[in-house]
Every structure is written in structure tokens, then in C-alpha cells.
Write an enzyme that holds these catalytic residues in place. Sequence first.
Site, PDB file in Angstrom:
ATOM      1  N   LYS A  20     -30.680  -2.774  94.373  1.00 25.16           N
ATOM      2  CA  LYS A  20     -30.987  -2.285  95.728  1.00 25.16           C
ATOM      3  C   LYS A  20     -29.729  -2.290  96.595  1.00 25.16           C
ATOM      4  CE  LYS A  20     -32.704  -5.365  98.832  1.00 25.16           C
ATOM      5  NZ  LYS A  20     -32.005  -5.466 100.119  1.00 25.16           N
ATOM      6  N   ASN A  21     -29.025  -3.420  96.589  1.00 23.61           N
ATOM      7  CA  ASN A  21     -27.906  -3.554  97.520  1.00 23.61           C
ATOM      8  C   ASN A  21     -26.688  -2.737  97.109  1.00 23.61           C
ATOM      9  OD1 ASN A  21     -29.498  -5.125  99.093  1.00 23.61           O
ATOM     10  ND2 ASN A  21     -28.573  -7.088  98.501  1.00 23.61           N
ATOM     11  N   CYS A 116     -32.357 -11.025 112.456  1.00 26.98           N
ATOM     12  CA  CYS A 116     -33.568 -10.970 111.639  1.00 26.98           C
ATOM     13  C   CYS A 116     -33.894 -12.392 111.208  1.00 26.98           C
ATOM     14  CB  CYS A 116     -33.409 -10.024 110.457  1.00 26.98           C
ATOM     15  SG  CYS A 116     -32.346 -10.640 109.189  1.00 26.98           S
ATOM     16  N   ARG A 121     -26.827 -12.141 111.972  1.00 31.39           N
ATOM     17  CA  ARG A 121     -26.352 -10.929 111.314  1.00 31.39           C
ATOM     18  C   ARG A 121     -25.684  -9.908 112.250  1.00 31.39           C
ATOM     19  NH1 ARG A 121     -30.333  -9.018 106.727  1.00 31.39           N
ATOM     20  NH2 ARG A 121     -28.373  -8.573 105.693  1.00 31.39           N
ATOM     21  N   ASP A 315     -28.812 -14.847  98.156  1.00 25.04           N
ATOM     22  CA  ASP A 315     -30.065 -14.160  97.829  1.00 25.04           C
ATOM     23  C   ASP A 315     -30.834 -14.839  96.693  1.00 25.04           C
ATOM     24  OD1 ASP A 315     -29.490 -12.371  99.817  1.00 25.04           O
ATOM     25  OD2 ASP A 315     -28.698 -10.822  98.493  1.00 25.04           O
ATOM     26  N   ILE A 337     -23.790 -18.911 104.029  1.00 19.89           N
ATOM     27  CA  ILE A 337     -23.750 -17.516 104.494  1.00 19.89           C
ATOM     28  C   ILE A 337     -24.694 -17.345 105.689  1.00 19.89           C
ATOM     29  CG2 ILE A 337     -23.970 -15.076 103.830  1.00 19.89           C
ATOM     30  CD1 ILE A 337     -21.934 -16.483 102.105  1.00 19.89           C
ATOM     31  N   ARG A 408     -39.697  -4.616  99.223  1.00 20.80           N
ATOM     32  CA  ARG A 408     -38.403  -4.082  99.636  1.00 20.80           C
ATOM     33  C   ARG A 408     -37.368  -4.298  98.544  1.00 20.80           C
ATOM     34  NH1 ARG A 408     -36.413  -6.426 105.001  1.00 20.80           N
ATOM     35  NH2 ARG A 408     -34.798  -4.974 104.388  1.00 20.80           N
TER      36      ARG A 408
HETATM   37  N1  EPU Z   1     -21.051 -11.172 109.352  1.00 17.17           N
HETATM   38  C1  EPU Z   1     -20.432 -11.205 110.579  1.00 17.17           C
HETATM   39  N2  EPU Z   1     -20.064 -10.010 111.139  1.00 17.17           N
HETATM   40  C2  EPU Z   1     -20.276  -8.829 110.523  1.00 17.17           C
HETATM   41  C3  EPU Z   1     -20.916  -8.806 109.266  1.00 17.17           C
HETATM   42  C4  EPU Z   1     -21.291 -10.014 108.699  1.00 17.17           C
HETATM   43  O1  EPU Z   1     -20.220 -12.257 111.166  1.00 17.17           O
HETATM   44  O2  EPU Z   1     -19.911  -7.783 111.084  1.00 17.17           O
HETATM   45  C5  EPU Z   1     -21.468 -12.448 108.746  1.00 17.17           C
HETATM   46  C6  EPU Z   1     -22.968 -12.522 108.484  1.00 17.17           C
HETATM   47  O3  EPU Z   1     -23.678 -12.951 109.631  1.00 17.17           O
HETATM   48  C7  EPU Z   1     -23.046 -13.478 107.327  1.00 17.17           C
HETATM   49  C8  EPU Z   1     -21.778 -13.151 106.533  1.00 17.17           C
HETATM   50  O4  EPU Z   1     -20.903 -12.505 107.451  1.00 17.17           O
HETATM   51  O5  EPU Z   1     -22.933 -14.792 107.800  1.00 17.17           O
HETATM   52  C9  EPU Z   1     -21.992 -12.272 105.336  1.00 17.17           C
HETATM   53  O6  EPU Z   1     -22.731 -11.116 105.691  1.00 17.17           O
HETATM   54  P1  EPU Z   1     -22.558  -9.742 104.916  1.00 17.17           P
HETATM   55  O7  EPU Z   1     -21.991  -8.737 105.839  1.00 17.17           O
HETATM   56  O8  EPU Z   1     -21.835  -9.984 103.630  1.00 17.17           O
HETATM   57  O9  EPU Z   1     -24.072  -9.365 104.636  1.00 17.17           O
HETATM   58  P2  EPU Z   1     -24.755  -7.947 104.690  1.00 17.17           P
HETATM   59  O10 EPU Z   1     -23.803  -6.925 104.190  1.00 17.17           O
HETATM   60  O11 EPU Z   1     -25.382  -7.755 106.004  1.00 17.17           O
HETATM   61  C10 EPU Z   1     -25.614  -8.058 102.229  1.00 17.17           C
HETATM   62  C11 EPU Z   1     -26.957  -7.945 101.558  1.00 17.17           C
HETATM   63  C12 EPU Z   1     -27.794  -9.194 101.826  1.00 17.17           C
HETATM   64  C13 EPU Z   1     -27.010 -10.409 101.324  1.00 17.17           C
HETATM   65  C14 EPU Z   1     -25.628 -10.452 101.985  1.00 17.17           C
HETATM   66  C15 EPU Z   1     -24.749 -11.580 101.483  1.00 17.17           C
HETATM   67  C16 EPU Z   1     -27.351  -5.575 101.611  1.00 17.17           C
HETATM   68  C17 EPU Z   1     -28.129  -4.440 102.147  1.00 17.17           C
HETATM   69  N3  EPU Z   1     -27.650  -6.780 102.072  1.00 17.17           N
HETATM   70  O12 EPU Z   1     -25.907  -8.150 103.633  1.00 17.17           O
HETATM   71  O13 EPU Z   1     -28.976  -9.049 101.046  1.00 17.17           O
HETATM   72  O14 EPU Z   1     -27.720 -11.580 101.617  1.00 17.17           O
HETATM   73  O15 EPU Z   1     -24.928  -9.210 101.748  1.00 17.17           O
HETATM   74  O16 EPU Z   1     -24.537 -11.458 100.121  1.00 17.17           O
HETATM   75  O17 EPU Z   1     -26.518  -5.393 100.744  1.00 17.17           O
HETATM   76  C18 EPU Z   1     -31.220  -9.336 100.454  1.00 17.17           C
HETATM   77  O18 EPU Z   1     -31.045  -8.490  99.559  1.00 17.17           O
HETATM   78  O19 EPU Z   1     -32.253 -10.058 100.523  1.00 17.17           O
HETATM   79  C19 EPU Z   1     -30.179  -9.516 101.463  1.00 17.17           C
HETATM   80  C20 EPU Z   1     -30.405 -10.107 102.628  1.00 17.17           C
END
Ligand code: EPU
Length: 433
Positions: A20-21, A116, A121, A315, A337, A408
Site C-alpha cells: 500500500k505505502n 490523526c 503528523r 507499523d 516515530i 485500508r
Molecule cells: N514528520 C515531521 N514532518 C514532516 C513529515 C514527518 O515532523 O513533514 C515526522 C512525523 O510526525 C513522524 C516522522 O517524521 O514522527 C516520520 O513520518 P513519515 O513522514 O516518515 O511518515 P509518513 O510518510 O507520513 C509513512 C507511512 C506510515 C508509516 C510512516 C513511518 C504512508 C502512506 N504512510 O507515513 O504508514 O507509519 O511512513 O514509517 O506511506 C500505516 O501504513 O499504517 C502508516 C501509518
Amino acid sequence: MLVVEGGHTLEGTVACSGSKNAFLPIAAAALLTTEPLKVTRVPDLADANLILNILEGLGCEVHRDFENSSITIQAPEEPLGEAGWEDVRKMRGSVYVLGPLLARTGAAKVSLPGGCVIGQRPIDLHLRGLEELGAKVEIDHGHVVASVPGGRLTGAHIYLGGSSGSSVGATANIMMAACLADGETIIEGAACEPEVVDLGRCLIGMGATIEGLGSPRLSIQGVEQLGGCEHEVIPDRIEAGTYVIAGAMTGGRVKVEGCDPGHLSVLLARLHQAGVPFEIGDGFIETQSFNPRDPQEGLRATDVTTLPYPGFPTDLQAQWMALMTLAPGISVITEKIYPDRYMHMPELLRLGADLRRQNAGTAIVVGGKRLSGAPVTASDLRASAALVLAGLVAEGVTEVHRVYHIDRGYERIEDRLSALGAVIRRESDPWVG
Ligand code: EPU
């Protein structure tokens, strides 16, 4: 809701779906070209459909062939530039359209995702990265409104690390945008997750020049334009890990086929430490029969700390907690995280688990207690999975309510678990109006 009758040992083979991701940003990458992008091994999931709806809303033509797990997306000459709150609210992954839209058209308006249940996030790193590529970014009435003076982004040297380390989403967004920027972009502190690597491979297939995939330093040489390609999505390591943990919890022989054990090295290391017998081979992981509750040969309490890849995935944190409820002794789970990603704890307590929150981000599991079925509420995708896993080993019946979260990220989980010998069925949820 899912109704799970506990106490049945799982046995058999389960096939791993596409990730998915990985699919979400790959689908958004279709906006970078007017040629068709064919993606195969697409998971049949609510979130996959959502990103496709958003792309259709932006003017893309989408041909869905879920039977063959393939999707073809073709973006128009002039994509519409706005993804609204209704879509972004349902799925934060919608923010992936921001970078490609901006790079292709010079303007984008995307609703700002809120927090969320798993934490705050923010998307500050996405926005900062785009600004460093020359975009003008404003927050206006809950929208990110971005434009590129001059129409074309310019390559830059960008550090993308945040307070929790690298960001999967920001790396993906900036990498996509940089592919159509003038000159070279260097991303330092890039996420190394297999999903980011997979997106990079797809972009290379579309004609991008990217070096350093899988490392924290990416170098992207912007090109004039990108073309279409055909790309197969990598297996879903989180889905695979969830079924491996299900096998371990029930002490059965469960073979997860079509996965990449290399993407799950840290989970496998921790399972080994926890005393779970398993075999790995080319594209499979198979748990072996054992008695998880045997005082000598059973599960051992084992700590994990979630970290960006190759660390233990956040995850799989909830599912690991479910597993550790069976291991006698104390295990410590540290969530680096999303320090508040513990919504599954009060529900696992309802099943009889002994759990405590320590300081920020840390949870203690006092394992080895008897679990007994009860109605529980799912709060997010991975929490739902953990509750289903706990239901598999709890005495009696567990009702997991608000289970739409699980759809999802897990393709027909009840069919797959039933095929492995679980007694689980879906019923309409009286709690969901
Ligand atoms: N963060 C920031 N600023 C940003 C972006 C992220 O501070 O602009 C912080 C976040 O709050 C978090 C950390 O950086 O503490 C990592 O977040 P990341 O950006 O890596 O997460 P994401 O891209 O929003 C994806 C997955 C999540 C998974 C995380 C971490 C997708 C669609 N989602 O989220 O998946 O937990 O990476 O590996 O790819 C799930 O599938 O259940 C899920 C939540």
C-alpha cells in the site's frame, strides 16, 4: 465488525499483496507525465482506491483492473491543480500529489492534512523541501497553496531530516518534484524505506535520473520530461510481518509467500530473539510449529524500539505488542516515530493484557497473562490488526468493531485468516451508524 473465535492454530500458506505505502506515491507519480503509467501488483484496498479517486478528480484517466491487480493511470495535458479536504481528510497519503502537481504545472492547492489518532503528523518537511526547490508556499484557509515563480522548480541541496529522523512522505514528495526541476537536487537525510526505493525505481523507469536509492543521500538530476512505464509494486512488508506474527502467536506453521524477507530483517531478528522458530527462503517466511506458552521452549519477552528503516517498523509495533502479551516476563516497547501510537493499549487491556505506559513513547508489557475475548474498538489500521491477532489467541469470542480501518491496509484479512484455519467472520457493525 470482525468476530474472531480464539484458540485455533493457524496452518497453511498466505500470499503477500503489493505494498500500500509503495503504491500511493507511485500512483501520484503518474501526474509527472502525460504518458500512461501501468502499475501491477496493486493491492485491492480502500486507500488504493482513494488515491485513484483523487487522481481522477485531478483529471487523470484511470483504468482499474483489480482482477489482475493492475492499474493504468494517464494524466491530462493540464491536470486540475486542487485536492480538497474531503479527500485529504480520509487519507494523508493524498499529500503525495503536491510535489508532482507543482513540478508539472507550476501550481498546486492541496488541503493541509490534520493530525490523526497515531499522532500529530505535520508536513513541514514536505513544504520546506518544496520551498528549497524554489516554490512559494502559503497556508491559506486550511490549504497548502504552492506556486513556482517562473514555472519550473530549481534543483537544490536539501536536508530533510526531522526531529524523528527521516520522513518517508517528504522524501517521496521532494524526490518526485526534483525529477522535473532544473539541475541537480541532493537530498540529505533521505528515508531509506523500501517503499521510497520502489518509488525511485518507478521514476527511473519513467526516465528520471536518481542515484543513491536506499541510502540517506539521494542525487537527482532533473530532466525535461518523464514518460510512461510499467512498474510492479514491491510486496507489502507490513502485511507479511502481520501474518508472520499471527503464525507465531498461534504457534502454527504459516508460510507467507511472495514477500521479501530482506525487508523484514529486524522483525526476523527480534522473532529469533523471542524464541519463535521460522524458516526463510527465496520470497517466503514460514513460522514453525511450537507452543508459544511453553515455559522453557515458548516465547521470551523481547524489547523493540521503532525507528526509521532498517529499524523496527512503527507499523508493526501494535502487532508486536499483541505477540508480547503471550511472552512471560517484561518487554519494553519504545515508539520513536509516533510516541502516542498506543491506541491499541486500552483495547488490549480489555482482553486481559497487562500493559503500562511509562514516560513518553514507552510501554511495558507484562506478558504471559491469559487473554479472554471481549468487544474492542479499532482506532487505526495497525491497531486493528493487533486486536485481530489478539483475538486469535484469546479464549472465547472477540468482536473487533470499527474494522473499516483494517480494510485500508489488509486485503480481505478475514478470508486470508480463514484459509489458514482461523475462525473469523465479518458482520455488520451495530456501532457504526
Ligand atoms: N514528520 C515531521 N514532518 C514532516 C513529515 C514527518 O515532523 O513533514 C515526522 C512525523 O510526525 C513522524 C516522522 O517524521 O514522527 C516520520 O513520518 P513519515 O513522514 O516518515 O511518515 P509518513 O510518510 O507520513 C509513512 C507511512 C506510515 C508509516 C510512516 C513511518 C504512508 C502512506 N504512510 O507515513 O504508514 O507509519 O511512513 O514509517 O506511506 C500505516 O501504513 O499504517 C502508516 C501509518
